[in-house]
Each structure stands twice: as C-alpha cells, then as structure tokens.
Design a protein around this motif. Structure first.
Motif, short mmCIF file in Angstrom:
data_model
loop_
_atom_site.label_atom_id
_atom_site.label_comp_id
_atom_site.label_asym_id
_atom_site.label_seq_id
_atom_site.Cartn_x
_atom_site.Cartn_y
_atom_site.Cartn_z
N ALA A 64 79.35 30.63 54.51
CA ALA A 64 79.74 29.97 55.55
C ALA A 64 78.91 29.25 56.24
CB ALA A 64 81.02 29.91 56.07
N LEU A 65 78.17 30.37 57.41
CA LEU A 65 76.62 30.00 57.75
C LEU A 65 75.84 29.64 57.82
CD1 LEU A 65 77.34 32.80 60.90
CD2 LEU A 65 77.36 30.60 60.96
N LEU A 66 75.28 29.53 55.89
CA LEU A 66 74.16 29.38 55.21
C LEU A 66 75.15 27.80 54.52
CD1 LEU A 66 71.75 30.12 53.56
CD2 LEU A 66 73.42 30.77 51.30
N ALA A 67 75.67 27.90 54.25
CA ALA A 67 76.41 25.68 54.05
C ALA A 67 76.29 25.67 55.09
CB ALA A 67 77.87 25.66 53.81
N VAL A 68 76.73 25.14 56.60
CA VAL A 68 75.96 25.16 57.69
C VAL A 68 75.07 24.16 57.82
CG1 VAL A 68 75.93 24.60 60.30
CG2 VAL A 68 78.70 25.33 59.00
N LYS A 69 73.59 25.51 57.92
CA LYS A 69 72.40 25.42 58.03
C LYS A 69 72.07 24.33 57.37
CE LYS A 69 68.41 28.30 58.31
NZ LYS A 69 67.62 28.95 58.09
N GLU A 70 72.61 24.43 55.64
CA GLU A 70 72.25 23.78 54.24
C GLU A 70 72.01 21.82 54.82
OE1 GLU A 70 71.33 26.78 50.59
OE2 GLU A 70 72.28 25.18 50.83
N ILE A 71 73.07 22.13 55.36
CA ILE A 71 74.20 20.43 55.38
C ILE A 71 73.07 19.96 56.57
CG2 ILE A 71 75.69 19.54 55.89
CD1 ILE A 71 77.78 21.25 53.83
N ASN A 72 72.98 20.99 57.60
CA ASN A 72 72.73 20.06 58.98
C ASN A 72 71.35 20.00 58.91
OD1 ASN A 72 74.98 20.38 60.41
ND2 ASN A 72 74.42 22.52 61.66
N ALA A 73 70.54 21.13 57.77
CA ALA A 73 69.00 20.05 57.55
C ALA A 73 68.98 19.34 57.15
CB ALA A 73 68.33 21.71 56.45
N ALA A 74 69.91 18.76 55.96
CA ALA A 74 70.05 17.50 55.30
C ALA A 74 71.02 16.33 55.95
CB ALA A 74 71.45 17.75 53.71
N GLY A 75 70.66 16.16 57.45
CA GLY A 75 71.00 15.54 58.16
C GLY A 75 72.10 15.18 58.56
N GLY A 76 73.17 16.47 58.58
CA GLY A 76 74.71 16.48 58.51
C GLY A 76 75.68 16.41 58.41
N VAL A 77 76.85 16.16 59.08
CA VAL A 77 78.27 15.23 57.95
C VAL A 77 78.26 13.86 58.59
CG1 VAL A 77 80.48 15.62 58.01
CG2 VAL A 77 79.05 17.45 57.45
N LEU A 78 78.59 12.29 58.54
CA LEU A 78 78.85 10.86 58.60
C LEU A 78 77.29 11.34 59.50
CD1 LEU A 78 81.74 11.37 58.98
CD2 LEU A 78 80.51 9.94 57.36
N GLY A 79 76.01 12.02 59.74
CA GLY A 79 75.60 11.52 60.77
C GLY A 79 74.87 12.78 61.71
N GLN A 80 76.88 13.51 62.25
CA GLN A 80 76.51 14.54 63.12
C GLN A 80 76.27 15.79 62.29
OE1 GLN A 80 80.46 14.12 65.13
NE2 GLN A 80 80.70 12.39 63.51
N GLN A 81 75.59 16.62 63.31
CA GLN A 81 75.10 17.85 62.92
C GLN A 81 76.37 18.73 63.56
OE1 GLN A 81 71.73 19.55 62.58
NE2 GLN A 81 71.61 17.68 62.07
N ILE A 82 76.36 20.65 62.18
CA ILE A 82 77.85 21.04 62.72
C ILE A 82 77.89 21.81 63.62
CG2 ILE A 82 79.51 22.48 61.15
CD1 ILE A 82 78.84 20.60 58.73
N GLU A 83 78.18 21.96 64.10
CA GLU A 83 78.36 23.33 65.14
C GLU A 83 79.71 24.64 65.17
OE1 GLU A 83 78.42 21.47 69.56
OE2 GLU A 83 78.37 23.55 70.67
N VAL A 84 78.91 25.66 64.91
CA VAL A 84 79.52 26.13 65.14
C VAL A 84 80.51 27.15 66.03
CG1 VAL A 84 80.47 28.48 64.02
CG2 VAL A 84 79.13 26.94 62.67
N GLU A 85 81.60 27.04 66.63
CA GLU A 85 82.54 27.97 67.50
C GLU A 85 82.80 29.64 66.99
OE1 GLU A 85 82.13 27.59 70.54
OE2 GLU A 85 81.64 25.21 70.44
N THR A 86 83.03 30.12 67.16
CA THR A 86 82.69 32.04 66.92
C THR A 86 84.13 32.47 67.76
OG1 THR A 86 80.72 32.65 67.77
CG2 THR A 86 81.12 32.26 65.15
N PHE A 87 85.15 33.31 66.56
CA PHE A 87 85.62 34.20 67.61
C PHE A 87 86.34 35.16 66.51
CE2 PHE A 87 89.96 36.03 68.64
CZ PHE A 87 90.33 36.07 70.13
N ASP A 88 85.96 36.29 68.01
CA ASP A 88 85.79 37.54 66.76
C ASP A 88 87.68 38.08 66.99
OD1 ASP A 88 85.92 40.36 65.74
OD2 ASP A 88 84.67 41.26 67.58
#
Lengths: 296, 388
Positions: free
Chosen positions: B49-73
């Motif tokens: 999942a984190l790899l997908a976030v990184k690649e999508i962000n590098a390609a310009g994000g989703v609808l121009g917005q960068q994905i930010e990941v919040e985590t909870f253990d």
C-alpha cells in the motif's frame, strides 16, 4: 474409513503420551516442592527450541547441549528473579507471577525474533519411515519413545537412589517438616528447577524434530495440556504427573484414531469430558500425593 | 457497541471541526498491526500500500492532491481496530485500510461504515463487504469459497486427479471455508467416491500421528491431498505426512503462501498453493512481475507473501475510483468502485458490484514447490463459485 494398523496406533499413542508425560513431569517437579503451577514452563520449552534454531547448521550435539543449557539457566533465572522473592507469598500470587513471567518472555521473543514461525530441522536422520510388522513407523517416534523411557528411568533413579532425590521426595511430602530435619530449601528448589529445565529441553527437542518449526507460542499448547495432566494424575505426585501426562496424550491420540469422522472435530470436547468425569469421581486425581490435604 | 458508536459520532463532529486540512492533500488511514503476533502477516500488505501511495504521489497524486497516510497500530488486538478507526475518522481520512482477516478487520471497518468512510481489507470472507459490514467495505481478496472451487476444478480438470483426501485444520474460519467449498465442488466433479476420506486437526497439535496413520492405512492411495491450514501447523503437517511416506501431491490455499516456512519440510516437493501472483520473479503477467521488481527495489528485500499485491491494489483501486468519480468523497468513490468491471489492478482484473465487494471468478495464480523452490504453474479461475 481407512483401516488402521494396531501397531501404528500403539506407536502413535505411546510417543505422544510420552511427550506429554515428560511435560507433566517437569510441571509436577516444581509443584511438588513449592506448590507452584509454573505456567512459565511453556517458555522454557520455547526458549530451548529457539536455542536449537539459533544453532542450526552447527553439529547437532552442540545444539542439544545449548538448548539444555538455555532451559536450565532460564529455569534458574526465573526462580531467582521471580519466584524466590515470592516464596512466602500465597499460591495465587505465585501463580499470577508465573503468568507474568510467561507473558514477559513470550512478548520479548515476539519483540526480538518476530512472530513468524521459523523452520528448523535438528535431527533430519530421524525423519524417515521404517516398516515394523507391516506398519509404517517413523524413526522419530521410536526415538521419542526411547527418550521418554530413558528420562523416566534416570529421574526415578535420581529420586530413589541419590541424596538430593531423597531431599526432594521429603520436601514434596511435607516441606516444613523436611526443612526442620535439615533439608535445605534452596538446594531442593534449585534442583527441581534444573530438572524441570532439563525435561523442558528434551520436550523441546522432540517437539521441534516432529513439527519442524519454532514459534514464540510453541510451548503454550503442550504445557497447557500438561497441566490438565498433572491435575488428573494427582497434583503434587510425580508418578501421578507422569501417568496423567501419558494418559491424556494417549487418550487424545486414541480418540483421534477411533472416533468416527463426524465426531473427530470434537475430539477436545470428548477428551475434556473424560477429564471432568475423572475429577468428579477422584477430585484429588487418580494417584494423589499422600501429603496433599482434601480440598474443602 | 452502542457506546463506541456514540463516541465515534462525537468524534466525527470533532473531526469535521478540527480536520480542516490543506486542500492539496487527501488523507488515507491505515489501522494495521504494526506490532505483535499478527504483524508479519500484514507486513507486505502495508508495504504494498505504501509503495502505491509513493508511486501515485510521484505521478501527481489523485485529482491533483497528494495522498497523506495516517497510521494506527492495533497491536494485533482486533478490538483496538475500532479505536484506531475512530481516531482516523477524527483525522478526517477519506478511506482506511484494515487487517487482512475478517475478525481483525471488522472492528475498524464497522466504525468506518458508521461514519460513512470506505474501508479496504484483504479478508477472504465475503462478509467483509455489503452482506456483513456494509456498502462501504471492500475486499481486494478472492473469496475463500472461490479458492476451494478453483483448486477442485484445476485438480480434476487440469491435473486429471480423480481421488482426494481432505485434511482440515479446524482452527480458523478461512480453512473451514476452503475445505468445505473444495469438497462440495470435488464431489460435483468426481462424484461422492472421489473423496477418499476427511480428517481434522488443530493448528497447535504437537503431533498429527493419528491423522497421518489414517492416510497411510488407506486401501487406495489418494491422487491428491487437500490441506487447509496455515503456518506453523500446516507446514508441520506436511512434514509429518512426508516423513511417514505420504508422497501424494499436496494442494492448499493462500493461507500457506510464501516460502518463509519451506525449511520446515526437507526438500518440499509436489506441493501446490493458490495465491495472487508469483513473487519469485517468474509471474506470467508482466505487470505483476514488474510490481515485485519495484517492491524489491523499494524495500531492499523480496515480499514474503503475495498479500503485497492486495495492499498495492487497495490504494490503486481507491485512486482509480476517485479519478473516475472526480471526487475523493467516500460516497462518490464507492459508487465508482461499484462500476469496476474487470478493472486491471495489480491483484488481477477486479469486478465490484453494488451487491458484492469481493472477487470470485478472478484468475488466481498456482505455484508449485519442487525441492524447496517455488515456481509458477499458471493462472486459473473457478467456473462455478457458490457463496453461502
């Protein structure tokens, strides 16, 4: 339904029963001298197994010595750090302390080596079938049976023929009285922990040779069943613990072999039903310790 | 449950006030086992999942917005998943990822559903979806029922096996589903007498001697043994079967994916497992092979199970649906997800409908182990799948 060879059933039953007998004996030793139901015994088994894993690739003798050493040292350490300060506390406190030690070591293992099971194959030569009177029997099972007989024999000799054995039997019967006649509490208790560590290492070796993996919860299941075994054998009695362990292991295997297919998923229910029945009729177990008072 | 719901609702209100985030980022929550005994099971899901976030962000994000990941253990405690999801709601996430198991994923997914947020899981139980949790829960896995049916069809039709022996580890629901659906489909194909026997054991059993002896004592040897289990009990069962001389092929489902346990069985051979793709560099789908190369480049080690594809596909599916919907709002993204028809995701062509949020007839990969080494056999899909 496949036809089961009686020799095969016998070998299966005795080898599983023997493994549980050694486990129950390790628990019984500690209980008999200090009335402690030591749940951390499971982690002695687990850590001994991890020692074998850590030394896989080394000569098997080295791995065996290391695993026995690990279990003994860990047993002594838990006695010194956790149980000795609580020796005068009541049984419940010690029981809870043993849970705490058990949980602590388990979580420490998950933290340091991770919870993924890791493969280990300490005795590959034993992993082959041999034919006995038309039955396919794995060499490992025969080795398990032999190891159990050897351990039981050695322990019996130690308890009956040596002075520390005499002290342990005296302590098991009446700890205060034994102390009054000059038995040293510390040495008896330490001896019990060393022996239970040794038995835990033997169980660990036979267990990993059979299952082929190590895992932070490896010892939990077998020790839990070992407890049930010491209770139905008679808490505080060493022959009772060994016999109880053998009985429970053998019963589980026999139920699995003989129950019809539809009932086999409920094997555990049948096993524990038998345990309940035993305790209803013999609340102190089948072979109760002479020193143990009737519970009110 | 009610009080949790109430608390969650209160926190949503709080969240809308506090969660005024910058418009150029969109938050995705990850309520996952980062520690404890479940951690290794989902580690590659998280990495994927984190790899997908990184690649999508590098390609310009989703609808121009960068994905930010919040985590909870969730510390491998299922119920903490609800706390984690509540916290994610307060953080203003638009979707969240929960553990790859119904029992572990459901507590978080229920909270997400109650708050109108999408949840993704790799659970193989169709209850993780419309039927169990609600219309906002999606699984990127293939239903356990489909895996059983697939193995039966592949074994009977492609391998020409006629008789099977079924050995069930009766500890978790996935294994029961797998063995149950296999047996049902196998009987349809090979007839009642196609099943030579069935037996059960428990994952923690120190020995399955009696079960093994029952197989070695069979009058006719089975063409194949279906083993429904997971590590460590499953590999240990194979070890005991092999050392007792049972040399029939052994087949199993995704719960025994990966080769981290292979050393348990000396010279593991004639063993087949169904999963999502080959992580051994030989997948027949170039997209999958390329995915595992990128994964290894990113993390410096090979993924240990194919759940990495599911993790990647969760973010991939969400981003694709958001682009289609032209919005990151959960209701609109969900509506777009429900229009997926063989959508090419890294986990395979995926279909979601308003009624069903898990794949059934999507092709899966069968891998074979020979002398302890895994390689791909091919991609197969089930023709007939019955979800109960």
């Amino acid at each position: 339904m496949g036809n089961l060879n009686p020799i095969q059933i016998l070998v299966d039953t005795v080898s599983v029963g023997g493994l549980y007998a050694l486990t129950a004996l390790g628990l019984g030793l500690i209980f008999s001298v200090m009335r402690l139901a030591n749940f951390a015994h499971a982690e002695l088994v687990t850590c001994a197994a991890y020692a074998v894993f850590a030394l896989s690739g080394q000569p098997v003798a080295v791995a065996i010595v290391a695993s026995v050493g690990t279990a003994m040292v860990l047993a002594l350490a838990t006695e010194r750090l956790a149980f000795r300060p609580l020796r005068s506390a009541d049984q419940t406190t010690m029981l809870i302390a043993s849970f705490a030690v058990s949980m602590f070591i388990q979580k420490l293992l998950i933290f340091t080596v991770g919870s993924r099971p890791k493969p280990v194959d300490p005795l590959p030569i034993l992993a082959q079938p041999i034919a006995i009177a038309g039955a396919q029997v794995s060499l490992l099972k025969l080795a398990t049976i032999l190891a159990c007989i050897a351990c039981l024999g050695a322990l019996t000799y130690l308890l009956r023929r040596t002075s520390i054995g005499l002290h342990m039997r005296a302590a098991a019967e009446d700890f205060t009285m034994a102390q009054l006649v000059g038995v040293r509490a510390n040495s008896v208790i330490l001896a019990a922990f060393v022996l239970s560590g040794f038995l835990a290492a033997v169980v660990a070796l036979l267990f990993v040779a059979q299952t082929g993996f190590v895992h932070p919860r490896l010892g939990v299941q077998i020790v839990l069943v070992g407890f049930v075994a010491t209770v139905i054998g008679g808490l505080g009695s060493l022959p009772g613990a060994a016999a109880g362990g053998f009985l429970v292991g053998a019963l589980a295997t026999l139920l699995q072999a003989l129950l019809p297919a539809e009932l086999r998923p409920f094997r555990e229910a049948f096993l524990f039903l038998i345990v309940i029945l035993v305790l209803l009729f013999r609340p102190n177990g089948l072979w109760p310790a002479p020193g143990l008072k009737e519970r009110v | 449950m009610k009080s949790i719901g109430g608390m969650a609702a209160a926190l949503v209100l709080l969240g809308t006030v506090q969660g005024a985030h910058a418009a150029d980022t969109v938050k995705i929550g990850m309520v996952m086992p980062l520690s404890g005994w479940f951690q290794p099971i989902d580690a590659s899901t998280i990495n994927g999942a984190l790899l997908a976030v990184k690649e999508i962000n590098a390609a310009g994000g989703v609808l121009g917005q960068q994905i930010e990941v919040e985590t909870f253990d969730n510390k491998s405690e299922p119920l903490l998943g609800a706390d984690g999801a509540t916290q994610m709601v307060a953080e203003g996430v638009k979707a969240m990822i929960v553990p790859s198991d119904f029992d572990f994923g459901a507590p978080g997914a229920f909270v997400a559903q109650q708050n109108g947020i999408i949840s993704f899981s790799g659970a193989s139980d169709p209850k993780f979806g419309v039927a169990g949790i609600g219309n906002l829960a999606y699984s990127l896995s293939t239903a356990g029922q489909a895996q059983g049916a697939l193995l039966a069809e592949w074994g009977f039709e492609d391998q020409g096996w006629k008789t099977a022996y079924v050995l069930l580890d009766n500890t978790i629901s996935y294994t029961k589903t797998l063995c149950g659906s296999f047996t049902e489909r196998w009987k349809e194909l090979a007839g009642e007498e196609g099943i030579l026997g069935e037996d059960t054991f428990l994952n923690g059993d120190p020995s399955i001697d009696a079960q093994v002896s029952r197989i070695t004592g069979l009058g006719t040897k089975p063409d194949v043994v279906l083993l429904c289990s997971y590590a460590p009990g499953g590999p240990s069962a194979i070890r005991q079967l092999r050392s007792a001389g049972v040399d029939a092929p052994i087949i199993t489902g995704e719960s025994m994916d990966g080769d981290y346990w292979a050393g348990t069985v000396p010279g593991l051979s004639d063993f087949y497992v169904v999963n999502f793709g080959s992580l051994y560099g030989d997948d027949t789908d170039p997209a999958v092979a390329d995915f595992y190369r990128r994964y290894e480049a990113e993390y410096g080690e090979r993924a240990d199970v194919s759940y990495a594809q599911r993790g990647y596909a969760m973010i991939e599916a969400w981003a694709r649906a958001a682009e289609k919907a032209g919005s990151v709002e959960p209701a609109e993204v969900a509506a777009a997800l429900d229009t997926f028809r063989d959508e090419p995701l890294v986990v395979g062509p995926t279909t979601f409908t308003p009624e069903l949020h898990i794949a059934t007839t999507r092709p899966m990969t069968i891998l074979k182990a020979e002398a302890g080494k895994f390689s791909i056999v091919g991609k197969f899909s089930a023709d007939e799948v019955e979800l109960d």
